[in-house]
Design a protein around this motif. Structure first.
Motif, PDB file in Angstrom:
ATOM      1  N   GLN A   5     -27.923 -38.991 -24.895  1.00 48.41           N
ATOM      2  CA  GLN A   5     -26.619 -38.888 -24.262  1.00 48.41           C
ATOM      3  C   GLN A   5     -25.555 -39.309 -25.263  1.00 48.41           C
ATOM      4  OE1 GLN A   5     -25.928 -40.483 -20.225  1.00 48.41           O
ATOM      5  NE2 GLN A   5     -24.328 -41.712 -21.149  1.00 48.41           N
ATOM      6  N   TYR A  10     -32.233 -43.036 -26.654  1.00 52.58           N
ATOM      7  CA  TYR A  10     -32.725 -44.212 -25.937  1.00 52.58           C
ATOM      8  C   TYR A  10     -34.236 -44.136 -25.818  1.00 52.58           C
ATOM      9  CZ  TYR A  10     -27.909 -44.972 -24.464  1.00 52.58           C
ATOM     10  OH  TYR A  10     -26.567 -45.188 -24.455  1.00 52.58           O
ATOM     11  N   LEU A  31     -28.703 -41.399 -17.698  1.00 57.16           N
ATOM     12  CA  LEU A  31     -28.781 -42.817 -18.038  1.00 57.16           C
ATOM     13  C   LEU A  31     -27.687 -43.591 -17.313  1.00 57.16           C
ATOM     14  CD1 LEU A  31     -29.438 -42.429 -21.848  1.00 57.16           C
ATOM     15  CD2 LEU A  31     -31.080 -42.972 -20.067  1.00 57.16           C
ATOM     16  N   ARG A  32     -28.078 -44.654 -16.663  1.00 63.32           N
ATOM     17  CA  ARG A  32     -27.134 -45.455 -15.897  1.00 63.32           C
ATOM     18  C   ARG A  32     -26.807 -46.735 -16.657  1.00 63.32           C
ATOM     19  NH1 ARG A  32     -31.085 -43.569 -12.702  1.00 63.32           N
ATOM     20  NH2 ARG A  32     -32.256 -45.501 -12.854  1.00 63.32           N
ATOM     21  N   PRO A  33     -25.558 -47.192 -16.598  1.00 64.40           N
ATOM     22  CA  PRO A  33     -25.188 -48.383 -17.356  1.00 64.40           C
ATOM     23  C   PRO A  33     -25.786 -49.663 -16.794  1.00 64.40           C
ATOM     24  CG  PRO A  33     -23.335 -47.633 -16.038  1.00 64.40           C
ATOM     25  CD  PRO A  33     -24.391 -46.585 -15.927  1.00 64.40           C
ATOM     26  N   TYR A  34     -26.124 -49.678 -15.485  1.00 64.68           N
ATOM     27  CA  TYR A  34     -26.682 -50.888 -14.897  1.00 64.68           C
ATOM     28  C   TYR A  34     -27.788 -50.513 -13.929  1.00 64.68           C
ATOM     29  CZ  TYR A  34     -22.316 -52.727 -16.719  1.00 64.68           C
ATOM     30  OH  TYR A  34     -21.269 -53.037 -17.538  1.00 64.68           O
ATOM     31  N   MET A  42     -29.715 -49.038 -18.096  1.00 62.72           N
ATOM     32  CA  MET A  42     -29.362 -49.672 -19.349  1.00 62.72           C
ATOM     33  C   MET A  42     -28.389 -50.820 -19.083  1.00 62.72           C
ATOM     34  SD  MET A  42     -31.178 -47.791 -21.286  1.00 62.72           S
ATOM     35  CE  MET A  42     -30.724 -48.409 -22.894  1.00 62.72           C
ATOM     36  N   GLU A  45     -26.149 -52.607 -23.895  1.00 65.52           N
ATOM     37  CA  GLU A  45     -26.451 -51.802 -25.082  1.00 65.52           C
ATOM     38  C   GLU A  45     -25.995 -50.358 -24.937  1.00 65.52           C
ATOM     39  OE1 GLU A  45     -30.118 -51.692 -22.479  1.00 65.52           O
ATOM     40  OE2 GLU A  45     -28.704 -53.222 -23.141  1.00 65.52           O
ATOM     41  N   LEU A  46     -25.823 -49.873 -23.706  1.00 67.50           N
ATOM     42  CA  LEU A  46     -25.317 -48.517 -23.520  1.00 67.50           C
ATOM     43  C   LEU A  46     -23.922 -48.385 -24.106  1.00 67.50           C
ATOM     44  CD1 LEU A  46     -25.833 -45.758 -21.475  1.00 67.50           C
ATOM     45  CD2 LEU A  46     -23.769 -46.796 -20.572  1.00 67.50           C
ATOM     46  N   GLY A  49     -24.031 -48.608 -27.897  1.00 66.67           N
ATOM     47  CA  GLY A  49     -24.489 -47.346 -28.466  1.00 66.67           C
ATOM     48  C   GLY A  49     -23.407 -46.296 -28.496  1.00 66.67           C
ATOM     49  N   GLN A  50     -22.594 -46.250 -27.443  1.00 73.74           N
ATOM     50  CA  GLN A  50     -21.508 -45.277 -27.396  1.00 73.74           C
ATOM     51  C   GLN A  50     -20.460 -45.556 -28.468  1.00 73.74           C
ATOM     52  OE1 GLN A  50     -20.447 -45.690 -23.266  1.00 73.74           O
ATOM     53  NE2 GLN A  50     -21.707 -43.961 -22.630  1.00 73.74           N
ATOM     54  N   LYS A  63     -35.462 -50.633 -25.775  1.00 71.55           N
ATOM     55  CA  LYS A  63     -35.326 -51.688 -24.781  1.00 71.55           C
ATOM     56  C   LYS A  63     -36.675 -51.958 -24.125  1.00 71.55           C
ATOM     57  CE  LYS A  63     -32.616 -53.195 -20.804  1.00 71.55           C
ATOM     58  NZ  LYS A  63     -31.396 -52.974 -20.011  1.00 71.55           N
TER      59      LYS A  63
END
Length: 274
Positions: A5, A10, A31-34, A42, A45-46, A49-50, A63
């Motif tokens: 993404q 990931y 992919l979800r941030p939480y 994620m 770290e998401l 990474g962005q 992870k």
């Protein structure tokens, strides 16, 4: 299993049980941030990474999460969880495997039942690592129990902390033959060094030098020729390191590498940023 993404790779493993070893489930799909509704997601770290992706880099985020574990169970040498196994060592092994997967370009050439493999691997060298080796690149070693195997590792290091490897293009001949055509690549700056490591397997122990013709490069020369004989005196491997300079940025054009003996080969054009 990986999901990509926004230029980020990931590789996230999660476990909710205490089985030995933990039956990890891999995060896939959007992919979800939480963690939402108890589902794997994620963390911070998401966002990190962005930010790397925005800067033009392609980060790989690994992870490992195991519910109900304590920090002490992740210490090096601990075998407390899972019992007799531990968490730290498997995590490091997976990290090294992912490092090789995502930081490596590989080629495999197969002909008449034999296999030749070549790979280009890049990584950052921290200042502390260089200091531990008196400013030099750490030595690389290859070991094998196969009597007809041989290998050579060529290491290149740039003058700064920025990546020293530019474009990479691998090629193979997929049969016993005396030549291999190295596919072209595009350099991004004037006077980039283009290195051409070539190697392979042959059923003869005679001298087997490899030469190169690359019309798009200047100053093409052979920097090193190396052979390894098999104990039964019937098989051998050969490697050669050739190089030239691309005077102006752009397409190098293909290069033809010729060996004296029939050899199953892989080879590369690799641009080295100065």
């Amino acid at each position: 299993i990986t999901a990509t993404q926004t230029g980020i790779v990931y590789d996230a493993h999660f476990s909710q049980t205490s089985a030995d070893p933990p039956p990890f489930q891999t995060l896939t799909g959007e992919l979800r941030p939480y963690s939402i509704g108890g589902g794997a997601g994620m963390g911070v770290e998401l966002a990190i990474g962005q930010e790397f992706a925005k800067a033009g880099m392609t980060p790989v985020v690994l992870k490992d999460a195991v519910a109900g574990t304590a920090a002490a169970q992740w210490l090096p040498g601990s075998t407390a969880y899972p019992t007799g196994v531990g968490l730290f060592d498997p995590m490091v092994l997976r990290a090294h495997a992912s490092e090789a997967t995502y930081g490596c370009h590989a080629q495999t050439s197969t002909g008449a039942g034999v296999v030749t493999r070549g790979a280009v691997y890049r990584r950052a060298l921290p200042v502390g690592t260089l200091a531990a080796h008196n400013g030099h690149t750490p030595p690389s070693r290859v070991t094998t129990n196969n009597a007809v195997s041989g290998s050579r590792i060529f290491t290149y290091r740039g003058p700064s902390l920025h990546p020293s490897v530019g474009a990479v293009q691998g090629s193979k001949n997929d049969a016993f033959g005396t030549s291999i055509t190295l596919a072209e690549l595009t350099t991004s700056a004037d006077h980039e060094l283009v290195v051409m490591p070539v190697g392979g397997y042959r059923s003869d122990n005679s001298v087997n030098t490899i030469s190169a013709v690359a019309d798009g490069l200047t100053g093409v020369c052979s920097d090193e020729q190396c052979t390894r004989a098999n104990a039964n005196l019937s098989d051998s491997t050969t490697t050669a390191h050739l190089s030239g300079v691309k005077a102006t940025a752009g397409v190098t054009g293909p290069a033809t590498c010729t060996s004296l003996l029939n050899t199953v080969m892989t080879g590369w054009q690799i641009a080295i940023k100065r």
